[in-house]
Design a protein around this motif. Sequence first.
Motif, PDB file in Angstrom:
ATOM      1  N   ARG A 263     -40.585   6.768 -56.721  1.00  0.00           N
ATOM      2  CA  ARG A 263     -40.104   6.004 -57.868  1.00  0.00           C
ATOM      3  C   ARG A 263     -41.063   6.236 -59.023  1.00  0.00           C
ATOM      4  N   ARG A 268     -49.224   1.542 -62.882  1.00  0.00           N
ATOM      5  CA  ARG A 268     -49.348   1.246 -61.461  1.00  0.00           C
ATOM      6  C   ARG A 268     -50.733   1.638 -60.966  1.00  0.00           C
ATOM      7  N   TYR A 306     -41.513  -3.669 -60.673  1.00  0.00           N
ATOM      8  CA  TYR A 306     -41.308  -3.654 -59.228  1.00  0.00           C
ATOM      9  C   TYR A 306     -42.639  -3.779 -58.490  1.00  0.00           C
ATOM     10  N   ASP A 308     -43.120  -2.129 -55.457  1.00  0.00           N
ATOM     11  CA  ASP A 308     -43.044  -1.092 -54.429  1.00  0.00           C
ATOM     12  C   ASP A 308     -44.423  -0.519 -54.089  1.00  0.00           C
ATOM     13  N   TYR A 310     -46.069   2.834 -51.984  1.00  0.00           N
ATOM     14  CA  TYR A 310     -45.808   4.116 -51.324  1.00  0.00           C
ATOM     15  C   TYR A 310     -47.132   4.714 -50.845  1.00  0.00           C
ATOM     16  N   TRP A 318     -44.223  10.927 -48.147  1.00  0.00           N
ATOM     17  CA  TRP A 318     -44.304   9.562 -48.656  1.00  0.00           C
ATOM     18  C   TRP A 318     -43.701   8.584 -47.649  1.00  0.00           C
ATOM     19  N   VAL A 320     -42.702   4.356 -47.289  1.00  0.00           N
ATOM     20  CA  VAL A 320     -42.537   3.079 -47.988  1.00  0.00           C
ATOM     21  C   VAL A 320     -43.185   1.976 -47.168  1.00  0.00           C
ATOM     22  N   PRO A 323     -43.861  -4.387 -49.776  1.00  0.00           N
ATOM     23  CA  PRO A 323     -44.076  -4.556 -51.215  1.00  0.00           C
ATOM     24  C   PRO A 323     -45.093  -5.650 -51.509  1.00  0.00           C
ATOM     25  N   PRO A 327     -43.200  -8.649 -57.855  1.00  0.00           N
ATOM     26  CA  PRO A 327     -43.227  -7.444 -58.681  1.00  0.00           C
ATOM     27  C   PRO A 327     -44.434  -7.479 -59.611  1.00  0.00           C
TER      28      PRO A 327
END
Length: 426
Positions: A263, A268, A306, A308, A310, A318, A320, A323, A327
């Motif tokens: 993504r 981030r 988000y 997320d 990874y 990768w 997942v 989370p 967010p």
Amino acid sequence: MLRSTGKHSFTKSTVIFSLVCLLGIALTVDVFWATRSSSSSSVYSSIASNWPREESHVVVLPKAANDTDSEETVDDKANRVPQRLLSATFADIPAPELEWEQMPSAPVPRLDGSAVQIKDLLYVFSGYGTLDYVHSHVDIYNFTDNTWSGRLEAPKDMANSHLGVATDGRYVYVVAGQSGPQCRTPPTSNTFVLDTETEKWERFAPLPAPRYAPATQIWKGRLHVMGGSKENRHTPGTDHWSIAVKDGKAIEKEWRNETPVPRGGPHRACVAVGDELYVIGGQEGDFMPKPGSPNYKCSRRNEVVYGDVYMLDSEMKWTVLAPMPKPNSHIECSWFLWNNSIIIMGGTTEKHPVNKRMILVGEVFRFQLDTKQWSVIGRLPYRVKTTLAAFWDGWMYFTSGQRDRGPDNPQPKKVVREMWRTKLKL
């Protein structure tokens, strides 16, 4: 006399008959109305029971004064529910209170600045002073004596904000970013290296394409750069490039294409731990310059924040992972490693569902590398985004960023230069 008596009898019967008819009509209307109300209530209850509800926190808010339907009927107004259910991912998560101590403030306030820690020194790079003014220097904080003890000027054509930064313990790689104030486009692909021992800058191989706020890290002898926003400042990039580095220099002629990040987007955290590389949180979309604005004045756009997570393994695959608890974005330099965990401080979360304002984050999050699970371990003195985090001698530090409007208002306001610390006890 007979006529008189008959007329009186006829009139009395007529009155009685009329009353009976009126009573019957009234009863019929009443039954009909009760049936209709019961049916309406049953339908509403059926619909309400099927509304989707978040498993996380739920907040009940009054219906906004301007949130009305121009075609609303009298019956709709009578049956209208004055409240609605909203997801509370933007709300504070219950967290332990920490005892914070204020330290010497940074020389200048910073928003969207960057930082790396090398031993007992924190190098704080550029950033906005205000939307109309950007910094072009590095401030240095010494954790041993708790003072701001140095300043370095940055190269003139190095970006001022939205940088990607990474260090190998001596050299700091400063990748791409935005040059100039407001929402200036396009970004740059220029890359530089700072030798922290000689305090000298050198040019480095430019990125294959310009990027805003790409996730950047040194992992297994290679400088990895991925994601970020593309040339218009809004479109997420998923590209992933790497190049072999040694002693502050590229030992390959060009960047290599790697497995794209699942993504895209900017803001981030990117953390390397052993054979694993983590990319955490972020957002899709960002502010863009107003069309035709000579000063690139920022124009609001839709953003999707988000949580997320990874993980890239040694086989370049990768995975997942769980989370974040909410967010979270604007955390690229808001993390540090401690006790087999990644600690992340502050950030921004989903916009408020009613007024659509940006909501800042005040929690301190912990990701345990052995269990791959998240927890909330504390609260900051205030909510803040793009803060710059570090850890030294048992103390957790943060400085700079944009803080909230107060305990009861999580919207962003003042760009700060304060430095805070608390003893980390887990």
